[in-house]
Each structure stands twice: as structure tokens, then as C-alpha cells.
Design a protein around this motif. Structure first.
Motif, PDB file in Angstrom:
ATOM      1  N   LYS A 111       0.862  -1.189   0.000  1.00  0.00           N
ATOM      2  CA  LYS A 111       0.000   0.000   0.000  1.00  0.00           C
ATOM      3  C   LYS A 111       0.902   1.245   0.000  1.00  0.00           C
ATOM      4  O   LYS A 111       1.347   1.705   1.047  1.00  0.00           O
ATOM      5  N   TYR A 112       1.161   1.747  -1.193  1.00  0.00           N
ATOM      6  CA  TYR A 112       2.029   2.919  -1.345  1.00  0.00           C
ATOM      7  C   TYR A 112       1.383   4.128  -0.666  1.00  0.00           C
ATOM      8  O   TYR A 112       0.173   4.335  -0.756  1.00  0.00           O
ATOM      9  N   ASP A 113       2.205   4.937  -0.003  1.00  0.00           N
ATOM     10  CA  ASP A 113       1.703   6.111   0.711  1.00  0.00           C
ATOM     11  C   ASP A 113       1.853   7.331  -0.195  1.00  0.00           C
ATOM     12  O   ASP A 113       2.885   8.009  -0.197  1.00  0.00           O
ATOM     13  N   GLY A 114       0.822   7.589  -1.010  1.00  0.00           N
ATOM     14  CA  GLY A 114       0.898   8.692  -1.962  1.00  0.00           C
ATOM     15  C   GLY A 114      -0.473   9.235  -2.295  1.00  0.00           C
ATOM     16  O   GLY A 114      -1.361   9.270  -1.442  1.00  0.00           O
ATOM     17  N   ALA A 115      -0.644   9.652  -3.552  1.00  0.00           N
ATOM     18  CA  ALA A 115      -1.906  10.244  -4.022  1.00  0.00           C
ATOM     19  C   ALA A 115      -2.477   9.390  -5.143  1.00  0.00           C
ATOM     20  O   ALA A 115      -1.781   9.058  -6.102  1.00  0.00           O
ATOM     21  N   SER A 116      -3.756   9.046  -5.031  1.00  0.00           N
ATOM     22  CA  SER A 116      -4.397   8.187  -6.034  1.00  0.00           C
ATOM     23  C   SER A 116      -4.632   8.952  -7.339  1.00  0.00           C
ATOM     24  O   SER A 116      -4.916  10.147  -7.333  1.00  0.00           O
ATOM     25  N   ILE A 117      -4.564   8.222  -8.439  1.00  0.00           N
ATOM     26  CA  ILE A 117      -4.739   8.821  -9.762  1.00  0.00           C
ATOM     27  C   ILE A 117      -5.511   7.861 -10.666  1.00  0.00           C
ATOM     28  O   ILE A 117      -5.409   6.643 -10.518  1.00  0.00           O
ATOM     29  N   SER A 118      -6.296   8.417 -11.571  1.00  0.00           N
ATOM     30  CA  SER A 118      -6.995   7.626 -12.591  1.00  0.00           C
ATOM     31  C   SER A 118      -6.575   8.169 -13.952  1.00  0.00           C
ATOM     32  O   SER A 118      -6.706   9.369 -14.213  1.00  0.00           O
ATOM     33  N   ILE A 119      -6.079   7.283 -14.824  1.00  0.00           N
ATOM     34  CA  ILE A 119      -5.537   7.724 -16.114  1.00  0.00           C
ATOM     35  C   ILE A 119      -6.281   7.027 -17.249  1.00  0.00           C
ATOM     36  O   ILE A 119      -6.386   5.800 -17.278  1.00  0.00           O
ATOM     37  N   LEU A 120      -6.793   7.814 -18.167  1.00  0.00           N
ATOM     38  CA  LEU A 120      -7.525   7.290 -19.323  1.00  0.00           C
ATOM     39  C   LEU A 120      -6.562   7.072 -20.491  1.00  0.00           C
ATOM     40  O   LEU A 120      -5.786   7.964 -20.844  1.00  0.00           O
ATOM     41  N   TYR A 121      -6.636   5.872 -21.088  1.00  0.00           N
ATOM     42  CA  TYR A 121      -5.864   5.558 -22.301  1.00  0.00           C
ATOM     43  C   TYR A 121      -6.831   5.226 -23.429  1.00  0.00           C
ATOM     44  O   TYR A 121      -7.781   4.461 -23.241  1.00  0.00           O
ATOM     45  N   GLU A 122      -6.584   5.825 -24.581  1.00  0.00           N
ATOM     46  CA  GLU A 122      -7.378   5.540 -25.779  1.00  0.00           C
ATOM     47  C   GLU A 122      -6.433   5.244 -26.939  1.00  0.00           C
ATOM     48  O   GLU A 122      -5.510   6.022 -27.206  1.00  0.00           O
ATOM     49  N   ASN A 123      -6.650   4.100 -27.583  1.00  0.00           N
ATOM     50  CA  ASN A 123      -5.799   3.684 -28.708  1.00  0.00           C
ATOM     51  C   ASN A 123      -4.328   3.724 -28.351  1.00  0.00           C
ATOM     52  O   ASN A 123      -3.474   4.111 -29.159  1.00  0.00           O
ATOM     53  N   GLY A 124      -4.029   3.315 -27.128  1.00  0.00           N
ATOM     54  CA  GLY A 124      -2.636   3.224 -26.701  1.00  0.00           C
ATOM     55  C   GLY A 124      -1.990   4.539 -26.342  1.00  0.00           C
ATOM     56  O   GLY A 124      -0.780   4.598 -26.132  1.00  0.00           O
ATOM     57  N   LYS A 125      -2.770   5.618 -26.217  1.00  0.00           N
ATOM     58  CA  LYS A 125      -2.226   6.935 -25.906  1.00  0.00           C
ATOM     59  C   LYS A 125      -2.827   7.448 -24.595  1.00  0.00           C
ATOM     60  O   LYS A 125      -4.019   7.264 -24.336  1.00  0.00           O
TER      61      LYS A 125
END
Length: 668
Positions: free
Chosen positions: A114-128
Motif C-alpha cells: 500500500k504505497y503512501d501517496g496520491a491516487s490517480i486515474s488515467i484514461l488511455y485511448e488507442n494506446g495513448k
């Protein structure tokens, strides 16, 4: 444009993406850093000369430089749930029983740090990489795409056979090494130190200049694939596929077939976590089967198929040797316990924070007590209790000092803040030095070469006592100083000379009027055209300025009543420091917006927010910071959120789009 130029750019991008993947994901460098930098510079030059070939995922964007004034609020397509916490193995056993009772079949688990940091959500479309969004409240977060792109662990383009569209969830964090580097730089600049890597990582993600984000040296680990269609049967398989696509996945994650293996994993990392180059605060456990995850579902707040096991804060016992008192730049007194050295959380601890007199009294601290020390994510550990059984019969209670340990001045206590401070701000050595360090800092006069150590040396040698003294320094005075070479001395003199061009608002911030920060200094510079007009202003006149209350107004008046401050101001003026506004900085173009108030919200496309607010002021209007009945116009850009909804409920507010705003100010 020759085809070979376009091909050259595409080839360089592909090659640099591959080198990034080799270095950050596979930990295998195919070329040296020097060779990589040469190729990157070549690509930067080609892209500069051919802007029509812009690619939002070019490796050159890792360097940063994009300025984001406001971070749009984005709704999460898939909610970012929090996890239930457990603190002992009994909780885990109960959790496992509930799972087996629900699905009635064998269960495997994946255990991850459990890394002690900030959560992020990243969208990828067509590998980008298309978009990066913070967790926020789980339902919506802030878009920070430009800042996310500066983190080398996060791929801009993917490899192999990946789904067309999906989200990757992960944690952005700071290694201990990079956190210490940041604090070392802040110490040299005379700035307050950051408290812990977690908060520093989170705060870094919201910095407006992505180039500054890049300098922080953030890291990332990706741990969850999110999509409406899952191209695997297990979470473990998804982790392995993610690594192949180019994501940095934790090397420590383990597939566990029963609770005993989970307990072994937890026990191992509870003992060895301090050997890691980053901080963790527990272990995350997930049901491995995607089908079983679906069967278990979610509660109102958390997935039933995942659990966070939190490590207990480590605590040790040691002897209190003495209590020392430190004087800060503003005169605030901080008590610190000097301890008999003891091993805690992987490091030798010699000091612990005591915060203030109230904490000392609450603990009932006596001289040479045996104390319990805990390290809960802060730089300096804290005392959380006392072993009274070991207290000596004749030991005396620790009494808070009454006079400044540096200058002997009687201390003053701010009752509502439980803080003591030394009022001798112009002659107490740490305050004098701190004031000068503040003056030369990056956000103030930004004088190159004058770091904290150099200023302390100059003060010890009686060469400087206040910021005005910097402007009469000579090379002959500087060269005898320790570690001072000809070039270093010249850099200081050049930096001092260059500071004479720093604008009035930064000088106002730099001279160190109590309670006058960057924002207040800007407001003052807009409303008072010179240091003389500010000096002659009454408290009543100052309070009329937006964001200035009675406390700040009194502090400003008090500053200019001190003869030594007035002498310093006169000297700075005689040396050519900017103590008045530049020519016509707020020249009005018309009064068409006279007495009208404006607020801008959403993502603006025709102009920046700063430019828009400047247009309002140049046409006689006023910018305010919140939706209320005092607002006349709300100008909305794309994806306007709560401010628009609130304005729609107040019928007197006129809502404009960007083009309507431009039409309004052109209707003169």
C-alpha cells in the motif's frame, strides 16, 4: 515539408518512448543519459521548427512547461472507491469468512504494497495517454493531465496488444531520496520544510507549472485496470499484462492461495518496509478472480473484494536528555526534545517534536523521563506518552522558557494559538537571518547565489544585518568567505544588481511585513502605487482593499511606524530597488464595466483566466472569487460545474459565454 523530416520526428519519438520503457519499466538502459538527452534535444528542435506535427504524447512533454491556471473538475466514469481498513489478523479472518460464505468456492488473493501517496486515474485511448484525474471525492476529481505527463513511470504510449479504451488506477508518490532533495533545496532557500512525502506528492500534482512538477521527481505505480470489459479472468493476469503494455507495476505483489500466505506476506513487509526506497503504510489485499469480484460487489463506500491492512505506527521507549527551544523566522518558538539515540522505523532518532507548552503540560513531562516516541509520517517523530514507573522521585517538571534563547527578550504568548514568540524581530539573530533569507527567496527578490548558509556567514561576519545591506556588498568583502570563489562572488553581485528590476509587488512580499504573503502583496501593489502611499495609508483605508482584514492592516501600519524599517526602505529606494508600480500597469481602457463584478468558471478557450480578469479591471470592473448576490456576471467556459449551478439559482446573476463577454466589453 520534406517527408524525411516527418519520418525523422516519428522515429525519434518511437525510439525515445522505447528507451523510457527500457529504463523505467524494465530497469535496463540501452543508451547513456547523455545520449538520451542529445536525442531529446534533437527532437525538441525539430518539433519547434515544425509545430504542425505536434503530438500531445511526445516524449518532449515529459520536460513540462505547460501552465495550468485552473484544474477542471471531471466526473469519474467508474467511481474511485475507498477501501475498508483492518489492523489485525482477526479482521482478515472475518473478511475471508464473509467472502467464502458469499461465493462458496475456493478463493485466491493478490497481496500488494500500500504505497503512501496520491491516487490517480488515467484514461488511455488507442494506446495513448488522454487524461489524468485525481481521486477527489471518488465521484469526481481534478484533471491534471499536463502534470501527470511529466512523471517518467507513467507511459505516454503503450506496447503490444492492449484494449482500445480503459483506465489505469495507481498511486503517485515520492521516494525518500527525492523527498529529502526537495527539503534540502527548501532549507537552502529559507523555506519551511515539507512534513512528509505523501502530502508533498499530493501537493505537487496541483502545481500550475508542469516544469516545476517535473523537478519534484515524482514516481508512480499502477495497480488496477478499469473498464466495462475486462480482457482477463484474474487480477494477477491483468497486472502481468499491464507490465507488458508498459506500465510500472509493483515488483513486490504476490499471488496468495490462502490466508496463511497473506499473513506471511504482511509479517515480512511489516518488518522490512524500511528497506524500501519509498514509504508504505500497509498491504492491500484483493480477490484474484474477476468473476468472484463481480459476485461480491460493493458496499456504499468500498469493494467487498478488497481490504487494506494498515501497519500500526511504530513506537519505542528512550530517555529524554534535554528540551531545546528553536526560534523561527517569524519569531515563533518551537520546543524540541533531545533524546538518547534509539532505532525507530529504520532510522536513528535523536529528536522529537513537542510542538508547544500545552503539549508539554498535557504529557506531564519531567526532566530525564523515559518517553514513548512514535513516527507517524512526519520528519521529526513525536512523544506520545511517558513511562512514569521509571521516573526518578526527585525529577522536576519541565518548565517552558520565559525568555528568548537567542536574544534574551521576554516571550509573548498568542493564547488562541498556544504559541510563544519573540517580539524582538529586528535584532533576534534567527529572525534577522530568516528575514534576509526570505528577501532573497525565489518568490521574492530571487537573488542568485545568496543561499541560507551564505547569508548566515555574512551575518556572522557583520557584513549584513538587513536586506538593504546586500546592495553595498563588494567583491573584496565576499572573497574571504569560506567556499567563496571569484565566480561565486560575481554571481552574488550580479544577482543583487538584477534584483533591482524585480517588480514592486515582489519587493513588498520580500521585505517581510508580518501576514503579507504573495497574494496580499499583489493586492496592495494594485491599490497603492508606491511604498510612500502604502506607508501613509490608515488601517481604515487598508481594510477597504479586497482580502485585507483588521489583523493584516494593523501589521502593515505597525511595520511603517518602526524607524528601523523606514530607514531600510529609504536605503532600498536609494539603491534603485523598485518601490513603486511600473508605468501604467493598470491603465484603464474604458469604464464600461464600472461597478460591475465578474467571476470566470470552467475551461476557458478564447483567453486565459488571468487575461480575462485583467480585461475586466482595464474596463473598470472588479473580479470576485465566489458566487453570491454581489456577483453581476458569471462567464462560463467548458465543463463549468458547481459555480454555474449556484449562479442559476440566483436570478440577478447574468450568465455569459466567452464570446458574449468579449461582445460586452466591445460594446463601448
Amino acid at each position: 515539408m520534406p517527408e524525411n523530416i516527418q519520418q525523422k520526428i516519428e522515429d525519434l519519438r518511437t525510439e525515445l518512448h522505447q528507451h523510457n520503457y527500457d529504463y523505467y519499466i524494465l530497469d535496463e538502459a540501452a543508451i547513456s543519459d547523455f545520449e538520451f538527452d542529445l536525442k531529446l534535444k534533437e527532437l525538441q528542435e525539430l518539433e519547434k521548427n515544425h509545430p504542425e506535427l505536434y503530438d500531445p504524447n511526445s516524449p518532449t512533454l515529459r520536460v513540462g512547461g505547460e501552465i495550468t491556471k485552473n484544474f477542471p473538475t471531471i466526473q469519474h466514469q467508474f467511481r474511485m472507491y475507498s477501501l475498508d481498513n483492518s489492523y489485525d489478523f482477526d479482521d482478515l479472518e472475518d473478511w475471508e469468512k464473509r467472502i467464502i460464505k458469499t461465493i462458496d468456492e475456493p478463493v485466491e488473493f493478490v497481496a500488494e504494497l500500500k504505497y503512501d501517496g496520491a491516487s490517480i486515474s488515467i484514461l488511455y485511448e488507442n494506446g495513448k495517454l488522454r487524461q489524468g484525474v485525481t481521486r477527489g471525492d471518488g465521484f469526481q476529481g481534478d484533471e491534471i493531465t499536463a502534470n501527470v505527463k511529466t512523471i517518467s513511470d507513467i507511459p505516454l504510449t503503450l506496447h503490444g496488444d492492449f484494449p482500445t479504451q480503459f483506465f489505469m488506477r495507481g498511486e503517485i508518490y515520492l521516494t525518500r531520496k527525492n523527498f529529502n532533495k526537495i527539503n534540502l533545496r527548501r532549507e537552502e532557500e529559507g523555506l519551511d520544510l515539507f512534513m512528509n512525502p505523501r502530502n508533498t506528492a499530493s501537493g505537487s500534482l496541483k502545481m500550475q507549472d508542469s516544469a516545476e512538477v517535473r523537478k519534484r521527481g515524482l514516481s508512480a505505480v499502477l495497480y488496477q485496470f478499469i473498464s466495462s470489459e475486462i480482457p482477463a479472468e484474474t487480477h494477477w493476469e491483468l497486472l502481468q499484462n499491464s507490465r507488458k503494455w508498459g506500465f510500472k507495476v509493483s515488483d513486490q505483489a504476490k499471488l496468495c492461495r490462502n490466508l496463511d500466505e497473506i499473513k506471511d506476506f504482511i509479517t515480512y513487509w511489516d518488518e522490512h518496509r524500511h528497506e524500501l526506497p519509498f514509504e508504505i503504510d500497509g498491504i492491500v489485499l484483493k480477490v484474484n478472480s474477476i468473476k468472484q469480484q463481480s459476485q461480491l460487489g460493493y458496499t456504499a463506500k468500498s469493494p467487498r473484494w478488497a481490504m487494506a491492512y494498515k501497519f500500526k505506527a511504530e513506537k519505542v521507549e528512550t530517555e529524554l536528555l534535554t528540551v531545546a527551544y528553536q526560534v523561527g523566522r517569524t519569531g515563533a518558538i518551537t520546543p524540541v526534545a533531545n533524546l538518547r539515540p534509539v532505532l525507530l522505523a529504520g532510522t536513528i532518532v535523536k529528536r522529537a517534536s513537542l510542538h508547544n507548552e500545552d503539549i508539554i503540560k498535557k504529557l506531564g513531562l519531567h526532566e530525564h523521563d523515559f518517553v514513548y516516541v512514535e513516527k507517524g509520517g512526519e520528519i521529526i517523530p513525536k512523544i506520545v506518552g511517558i513511562n512514569e514507573e521509571k521516573r526518578k522521585v526527585d525529577s522536576r517538571e519541565v518548565e517552558y522558557i520565559t525568555h528568548c534563547p537567542e536574544c534574551g527578550t521576554e516571550l509573548v504568548r498568542i493564547e488562541d494559538q498556544a504559541i510563544h514568540f519573540c517580539p524582538n524581530d529586528l535584532h533576534c539573530p534567527p529572525q534577522v537571518v530568516g528575514r534576509m533569507i526570505h528577501y532573497v527567496s525565489r518568490k521574492a527578490l530571487d537573488i542568485e547565489g545568496l543561499g541560507a548558509e551564505t547569508i548566515e556567514q555574512l551575518y556572522r561576519e557583520k557584513l549584513v544585518e538587513n536586506p538593504a545591506d546586500f546592495y553595498v556588498l563588494t567583491k573584496e568583502q565576499l572573497l574571504p568567505l569560506e567556499r567563496m570563489a571569484e565566480k561565486s562572488a560575481q554571481n552574488i553581485l550580479d544577482g543583487v544588481e538584477k534584483s533591482k528590476k524585480i517588480p514592486f509587488e515582489k519587493v513588498l512580499f520580500g521585505i517581510g511585513i508580518k501576514h503579507v504573503g504573495e497574494t496580499v502583496a499583489k493586492k496592495l501593489a494594485k491599490n497603492f502605487d508606491s511604498i510612500e502611499s502604502l506607508q501613509n495609508a490608515t488601517a481604515e483605508e487598508l481594510i477597504q482593499v479586497e482580502d485585507i482584514g483588521g489583523k493584516i492592516a494593523e501589521s502593515i501600519v505597525e511595520f511603517f511606524q518602526n524607524p528601523e524599517n523606514l530607514l531600510m526602505i529609504e536605503r532600498l529606494k536609494s539603491y534603485g530597488v523598485q518601490l513603486e508600480r511600473g508605468e501604467n500597469p493598470n491603465e484603464t481602457l474604458s469604464d464600461i464595466l464600472q461597478d460591475k463584478t465578474f467571476l470566470f468558471t470552467g475551461k476557458l478557450s478564447l483567453f486565459t483566466r488571468e487575461a480575462a480578469e485583467e480585461m475586466v479591471e482595464k474596463h473598470g470592473g472588479k473580479n470576485i472569487s465566489a458566487v453570491s448576490k454581489n456577483l453581476n456576471y458569471l462567464v462560463v467556459g467548458e465543463k463549468a460545474g458547481s459555480k454555474l449551478k449556484k449562479a442559476q439559482d440566483i436570478r440577478t446573476i447574468i450568465i455569459l459565454d466567452e464570446q458574449e463577454f468579449l461582445t460586452l466589453i466591445a460594446a463601448e
